[in-house]
Motif scaffolding. Structure first.
Motif, short mmCIF file in Angstrom:
data_model
loop_
_atom_site.label_atom_id
_atom_site.label_comp_id
_atom_site.label_asym_id
_atom_site.label_seq_id
_atom_site.Cartn_x
_atom_site.Cartn_y
_atom_site.Cartn_z
N LYS A 1 23.35 -38.28 -30.70
CA LYS A 1 23.47 -36.93 -30.15
C LYS A 1 22.86 -35.95 -31.15
O LYS A 1 22.88 -36.17 -32.35
CB LYS A 1 24.94 -36.57 -29.91
CG LYS A 1 25.59 -37.41 -28.84
CD LYS A 1 26.98 -36.93 -28.54
CE LYS A 1 27.56 -37.79 -27.43
NZ LYS A 1 28.83 -37.25 -26.97
N ASN A 2 22.34 -34.87 -30.63
CA ASN A 2 21.76 -33.84 -31.47
C ASN A 2 22.76 -32.69 -31.57
O ASN A 2 22.66 -31.70 -30.86
CB ASN A 2 20.43 -33.38 -30.88
CG ASN A 2 19.66 -32.50 -31.82
OD1 ASN A 2 20.13 -32.17 -32.89
ND2 ASN A 2 18.47 -32.11 -31.41
N VAL A 3 23.75 -32.86 -32.45
CA VAL A 3 24.84 -31.89 -32.61
C VAL A 3 25.01 -31.58 -34.08
O VAL A 3 25.05 -32.48 -34.92
CB VAL A 3 26.16 -32.45 -32.04
CG1 VAL A 3 27.31 -31.52 -32.33
CG2 VAL A 3 26.04 -32.69 -30.55
N SER A 4 25.11 -30.31 -34.39
CA SER A 4 25.39 -29.88 -35.76
C SER A 4 26.43 -28.76 -35.71
O SER A 4 26.24 -27.76 -35.01
CB SER A 4 24.11 -29.36 -36.42
OG SER A 4 24.40 -28.78 -37.67
N ASP B 1 23.71 -31.96 -25.14
CA ASP B 1 24.85 -32.26 -26.02
C ASP B 1 25.72 -31.05 -26.33
O ASP B 1 26.57 -31.11 -27.23
CB ASP B 1 24.33 -32.86 -27.33
CG ASP B 1 23.60 -34.17 -27.12
OD1 ASP B 1 24.06 -34.96 -26.26
OD2 ASP B 1 22.59 -34.41 -27.80
N ILE B 2 25.55 -29.97 -25.59
CA ILE B 2 26.28 -28.74 -25.92
C ILE B 2 27.80 -28.90 -25.76
O ILE B 2 28.57 -28.32 -26.51
CB ILE B 2 25.75 -27.54 -25.13
CG1 ILE B 2 26.21 -26.25 -25.80
CG2 ILE B 2 26.17 -27.61 -23.67
CD1 ILE B 2 25.42 -25.05 -25.40
N LEU C 1 29.03 -39.39 -33.21
CA LEU C 1 27.96 -38.50 -32.75
C LEU C 1 26.57 -39.14 -32.86
O LEU C 1 25.57 -38.46 -32.66
CB LEU C 1 27.99 -37.20 -33.55
CG LEU C 1 29.24 -36.34 -33.36
CD1 LEU C 1 29.25 -35.17 -34.33
CD2 LEU C 1 29.37 -35.87 -31.93
N SER D 1 24.60 -25.96 -33.63
CA SER D 1 23.43 -26.06 -32.78
C SER D 1 23.46 -27.40 -32.06
O SER D 1 24.10 -28.35 -32.52
CB SER D 1 22.14 -25.92 -33.59
OG SER D 1 22.03 -26.99 -34.50
N SER D 2 22.76 -27.45 -30.94
CA SER D 2 22.66 -28.70 -30.17
C SER D 2 21.58 -28.55 -29.13
O SER D 2 21.03 -27.46 -28.93
CB SER D 2 23.99 -29.05 -29.50
OG SER D 2 24.18 -28.26 -28.36
N THR D 3 21.30 -29.63 -28.46
CA THR D 3 20.42 -29.58 -27.31
C THR D 3 21.28 -29.23 -26.09
O THR D 3 22.50 -29.39 -26.14
CB THR D 3 19.74 -30.94 -27.09
OG1 THR D 3 20.75 -31.93 -26.87
CG2 THR D 3 18.88 -31.33 -28.27
N SER E 1 29.60 -31.52 -26.49
CA SER E 1 30.07 -32.15 -27.73
C SER E 1 30.12 -31.14 -28.86
O SER E 1 31.05 -31.16 -29.68
CB SER E 1 29.16 -33.31 -28.13
OG SER E 1 29.20 -34.33 -27.17
N MET E 2 29.15 -30.23 -28.92
CA MET E 2 29.15 -29.19 -29.96
C MET E 2 30.38 -28.28 -29.82
O MET E 2 31.05 -27.98 -30.80
CB MET E 2 27.88 -28.36 -29.89
CG MET E 2 27.77 -27.34 -31.02
SD MET E 2 26.61 -26.01 -30.71
CE MET E 2 27.46 -25.08 -29.47
#
Length: 67
Positions: A22-25, A45-46, A19, A40-42, A48-49
């Motif tokens: 990427k902005n994934v949590s 990157d949704i 990841l 959460s994500s941008t 991948s979330m």
């Protein structure tokens, strides 16, 4: 503990590498009255979330060394 074990064939460190950039949590949780996954994500990157959330529900990694 679940976050430290990872998902499917990926350890926690493998997931961090996968990841990177990427902005994934995604965080599974178990409380006294509730259980679930928060994330959460941008918008970029949704996907991948959602994939990671799905893996936490369907293929949590059972790492005996972590326990």
């Amino acid at each position: 503990m679940i976050l430290e074990c990872g998902v499917a064939d990926y350890s926690s460190s493998d997931l961090n590498k996968l990841l990177a950039g990427k902005n994934v949590s995604v965080s599974p949780y178990i409380d006294a009255y509730f259980e679930g996954i928060s994330g959460s994500s941008t918008p970029k990157d949704i996907e991948s979330m959602f994939q990671l959330s799905y893996l936490y529900f369907t293929q949590p990694r059972k790492d005996s060394a972590m326990f």
